[in-house]
Design a protein around this motif. Structure first.
Motif, mmCIF file in Angstrom:
data_model
loop_
_atom_site.group_PDB
_atom_site.id
_atom_site.type_symbol
_atom_site.label_atom_id
_atom_site.label_comp_id
_atom_site.label_asym_id
_atom_site.label_seq_id
_atom_site.Cartn_x
_atom_site.Cartn_y
_atom_site.Cartn_z
ATOM 1 N N ASP A 1 0.846 -1.244 -0.027
ATOM 2 C CA ASP A 1 0.153 0.070 -0.066
ATOM 3 C C ASP A 1 0.954 1.289 0.113
ATOM 4 O O ASP A 1 1.904 1.234 0.697
ATOM 5 C CB ASP A 1 -0.930 -0.137 1.270
ATOM 6 N N ASN A 2 0.518 2.370 -0.885
ATOM 7 C CA ASN A 2 1.223 3.317 -0.908
ATOM 8 C C ASN A 2 0.337 4.531 -0.012
ATOM 9 O O ASN A 2 -0.713 4.552 -0.344
ATOM 10 C CB ASN A 2 1.365 3.803 -2.374
ATOM 11 N N LEU A 3 1.282 5.317 0.758
ATOM 12 C CA LEU A 3 0.717 6.322 1.755
ATOM 13 C C LEU A 3 1.508 7.380 1.574
ATOM 14 O O LEU A 3 2.497 7.621 1.328
ATOM 15 C CB LEU A 3 0.790 5.388 3.198
ATOM 16 N N ARG A 4 0.587 8.335 2.168
ATOM 17 C CA ARG A 4 0.981 9.852 2.738
ATOM 18 C C ARG A 4 1.324 9.746 4.116
ATOM 19 O O ARG A 4 0.044 9.634 4.774
ATOM 20 C CB ARG A 4 0.270 11.076 2.126
ATOM 21 N N ILE A 5 2.468 9.977 4.532
ATOM 22 C CA ILE A 5 2.604 9.810 6.098
ATOM 23 C C ILE A 5 3.062 11.214 6.859
ATOM 24 O O ILE A 5 4.064 11.666 6.201
ATOM 25 C CB ILE A 5 3.594 8.738 6.330
ATOM 26 N N THR A 6 2.530 11.364 7.746
ATOM 27 C CA THR A 6 3.056 12.275 8.695
ATOM 28 C C THR A 6 3.362 11.724 10.124
ATOM 29 O O THR A 6 2.279 11.272 10.555
ATOM 30 C CB THR A 6 1.987 13.556 8.935
ATOM 31 N N ALA A 7 4.374 11.813 10.710
ATOM 32 C CA ALA A 7 4.964 11.020 11.830
ATOM 33 C C ALA A 7 5.816 11.961 12.557
ATOM 34 O O ALA A 7 6.608 12.541 11.966
ATOM 35 C CB ALA A 7 5.334 9.684 11.614
ATOM 36 N N ARG A 8 5.982 11.585 13.892
ATOM 37 C CA ARG A 8 6.887 12.212 14.791
ATOM 38 C C ARG A 8 8.135 11.291 14.804
ATOM 39 O O ARG A 8 8.011 10.142 14.908
ATOM 40 C CB ARG A 8 6.391 12.489 16.072
ATOM 41 N N VAL A 9 9.435 11.889 14.674
ATOM 42 C CA VAL A 9 10.677 11.155 14.970
ATOM 43 C C VAL A 9 11.047 10.659 16.456
ATOM 44 O O VAL A 9 10.951 11.636 17.223
ATOM 45 C CB VAL A 9 11.885 11.837 14.437
ATOM 46 N N VAL A 10 10.779 9.401 16.480
ATOM 47 C CA VAL A 10 11.182 9.064 17.994
ATOM 48 C C VAL A 10 12.707 8.747 18.066
ATOM 49 O O VAL A 10 13.177 8.928 19.129
ATOM 50 C CB VAL A 10 10.355 7.364 18.147
ATOM 51 N N GLY A 11 13.294 8.176 17.240
ATOM 52 C CA GLY A 11 14.837 7.776 17.463
ATOM 53 C C GLY A 11 15.357 6.886 16.407
ATOM 54 O O GLY A 11 14.441 6.033 15.775
ATOM 55 N N PHE A 12 16.407 6.586 16.383
ATOM 56 C CA PHE A 12 17.340 5.623 15.422
ATOM 57 C C PHE A 12 17.696 4.456 16.392
ATOM 58 O O PHE A 12 18.509 4.809 17.396
ATOM 59 C CB PHE A 12 18.303 6.431 14.694
ATOM 60 N N GLU A 13 17.388 3.271 16.076
ATOM 61 C CA GLU A 13 17.520 1.998 16.686
ATOM 62 C C GLU A 13 19.028 1.418 16.019
ATOM 63 O O GLU A 13 18.735 0.751 14.925
ATOM 64 C CB GLU A 13 16.363 1.249 17.015
ATOM 65 N N GLU A 14 20.154 1.789 16.666
ATOM 66 C CA GLU A 14 21.234 1.489 16.231
ATOM 67 C C GLU A 14 21.357 -0.127 15.799
ATOM 68 O O GLU A 14 21.786 -0.654 14.823
ATOM 69 C CB GLU A 14 22.498 1.909 16.727
ATOM 70 N N THR A 15 20.920 -0.980 16.838
ATOM 71 C CA THR A 15 21.170 -2.401 16.505
ATOM 72 C C THR A 15 20.342 -2.953 15.402
ATOM 73 O O THR A 15 20.768 -4.028 14.748
ATOM 74 C CB THR A 15 20.576 -3.214 17.866
ATOM 75 N N SER A 16 19.125 -2.456 15.009
ATOM 76 C CA SER A 16 18.374 -2.816 13.760
ATOM 77 C C SER A 16 18.531 -2.164 12.512
ATOM 78 O O SER A 16 17.917 -2.411 11.653
ATOM 79 C CB SER A 16 16.961 -3.166 14.483
ATOM 80 N N CYS A 17 19.007 -0.932 12.729
ATOM 81 C CA CYS A 17 18.981 0.101 11.901
ATOM 82 C C CYS A 17 17.579 0.646 11.361
ATOM 83 O O CYS A 17 17.431 0.827 10.187
ATOM 84 C CB CYS A 17 19.891 -0.570 10.501
ATOM 85 N N LEU A 18 16.764 0.687 12.412
ATOM 86 C CA LEU A 18 15.437 1.163 12.079
ATOM 87 C C LEU A 18 15.192 2.619 12.533
ATOM 88 O O LEU A 18 15.611 2.938 13.701
ATOM 89 C CB LEU A 18 14.288 0.280 12.867
ATOM 90 N N LEU A 19 14.616 3.324 11.847
ATOM 91 C CA LEU A 19 14.203 4.672 12.357
ATOM 92 C C LEU A 19 12.725 4.835 12.766
ATOM 93 O O LEU A 19 11.919 4.549 11.945
ATOM 94 C CB LEU A 19 14.550 5.850 11.084
ATOM 95 N N LEU A 20 12.575 4.687 14.065
ATOM 96 C CA LEU A 20 11.269 4.749 14.509
ATOM 97 C C LEU A 20 10.319 5.770 14.590
ATOM 98 O O LEU A 20 10.908 6.889 14.870
ATOM 99 C CB LEU A 20 11.382 4.312 16.069
ATOM 100 N N LEU A 21 9.123 5.922 14.003
ATOM 101 C CA LEU A 21 8.098 7.011 14.052
ATOM 102 C C LEU A 21 7.192 6.578 14.752
ATOM 103 O O LEU A 21 6.502 5.433 15.095
ATOM 104 C CB LEU A 21 7.903 7.072 12.435
ATOM 105 N N ASN A 22 6.509 7.640 15.269
ATOM 106 C CA ASN A 22 5.319 7.806 16.004
ATOM 107 C C ASN A 22 4.171 8.552 14.960
ATOM 108 O O ASN A 22 4.255 9.578 14.689
ATOM 109 C CB ASN A 22 5.363 8.621 17.141
ATOM 110 N N PRO A 23 2.919 7.726 14.771
ATOM 111 C CA PRO A 23 1.952 8.203 13.734
ATOM 112 C C PRO A 23 1.348 9.462 14.099
ATOM 113 O O PRO A 23 1.001 9.549 15.375
ATOM 114 C CB PRO A 23 1.075 7.090 13.464
ATOM 115 N N VAL A 24 1.279 10.072 13.185
ATOM 116 C CA VAL A 24 0.407 11.556 13.496
ATOM 117 C C VAL A 24 -0.957 11.291 12.895
ATOM 118 O O VAL A 24 -1.887 11.643 13.462
ATOM 119 C CB VAL A 24 1.032 12.912 13.296
ATOM 120 N N HIS A 25 -0.675 11.299 11.267
ATOM 121 C CA HIS A 25 -1.802 11.015 10.724
ATOM 122 C C HIS A 25 -1.497 10.226 9.286
ATOM 123 O O HIS A 25 -0.341 10.644 8.732
ATOM 124 C CB HIS A 25 -2.754 12.022 10.274
#
Length: 259
Positions: free
Chosen positions: A231-255
């Protein structure tokens, strides 16, 4: 002591495919022993272990008794001092002698609703008031969305610089896995741009421990009954942080809206 008599604690970490060696080396430096590796399509799960030191229960019991005695003594002394203080401050006066008309009129206050304890759920009042960063108004975000290494140091720099800020971008769902043992909560992997099975520029974004209804805060009239990979989305989200062990940039959905 023989190795099979030792007790171990286990740790399982996730790593983006291709970054397993880096993740393994990091945890081995911290004293963890490699056990096994389970390779997935996009991520691998690596299991480590390390010996658990036995707790000196006899010493713990002795310390517990000493602490309990000290607490009891402190309570007794406090009660005696409080009683003496009241006797001096209010000689010859009882509580029944105070007229009800002298009591202060304290207005009642309704209990405020506490925010959700889930790390990726926020109320509308907690959403940032500032405008979200986009590729049009932020060169940092424009550069972030075209990086080719999901473990690049530039991603960690961006996350540290813009932690707590909102970003808006076109993205797509690359993977969905149940969060732990939940059946209706997921870890959703999000890539930049339109969905592709062969390439995905930008960081490996993730919504962690979210349901697919209220947590993603869908907007617009074309919201389907279900969502999934591709699915293609338009995402607005807050930056939570970068998890170095998994190389994931974690986001908190806004809408979120569908494209």
């Amino acid at each position: 002591m023989a190795d099979d008599e030792l007790q171990y604690e286990l740790k399982t970490v996730r790593a983006i495919r291709g970054a397993e060696a880096r993740t393994t080396a990091k945890w081995q430096k911290e004293g963890w022993e490699f056990v096994s590796q389970d390779k997935g399509t996009l991520r691998s799960e690596i299991t480590f272990r390390r010996p658990v030191r036995k707790t000196p229960w006899r010493l713990v019991a002795v310390v517990g008794v000493v602490v309990a005695v000290l607490i009891a003594v402190a309570i007794t002394i406090g009660a005696i001092q409080e009683g003496n203080g009241n006797a001096v401050a209010n000689p010859g006066t009882s509580a029944t002698q105070t007229s009800s008309s002298e009591q202060p009129n304290v207005p009642s206050t309704a209990a405020e609703a506490t925010p959700s304890e889930r790390p990726f759920e926020t109320s509308a009042a907690a959403e940032p008031a500032e405008a979200a960063l986009t590729v049009e108004n932020s060169s940092d975000l424009a550069f972030l969305l075209v990086v080719t290494d999901t473990c690049s140091e530039s991603i960690a720099v961006f996350a540290a610089k813009h932690k707590g800020e909102s970003i808006a971008f076109d993205g797509s769902i690359g993977a969905m896995n149940p969060h732990g043992d939940y059946k209706t909560r997921y870890d959703i992997l999000v890539g930049a741009g339109d969905f592709s099975e062969t390439s995905s520029p930008g960081p490996a974004f993730q919504f962690r421990d979210v349901n697919t209804t209220s947590d993603l805060r869908f907007m617009g009239a074309n919201v389907p009954d279900s969502i999934g990979v591709g699915d293609n989305l338009r995402i607005t989200a807050r930056v939570v942080g970068f998890e170095e062990t998994s190389c994931l940039l974690l986001l908190n959905p806004v809408h979120t809206s569908f494209r």
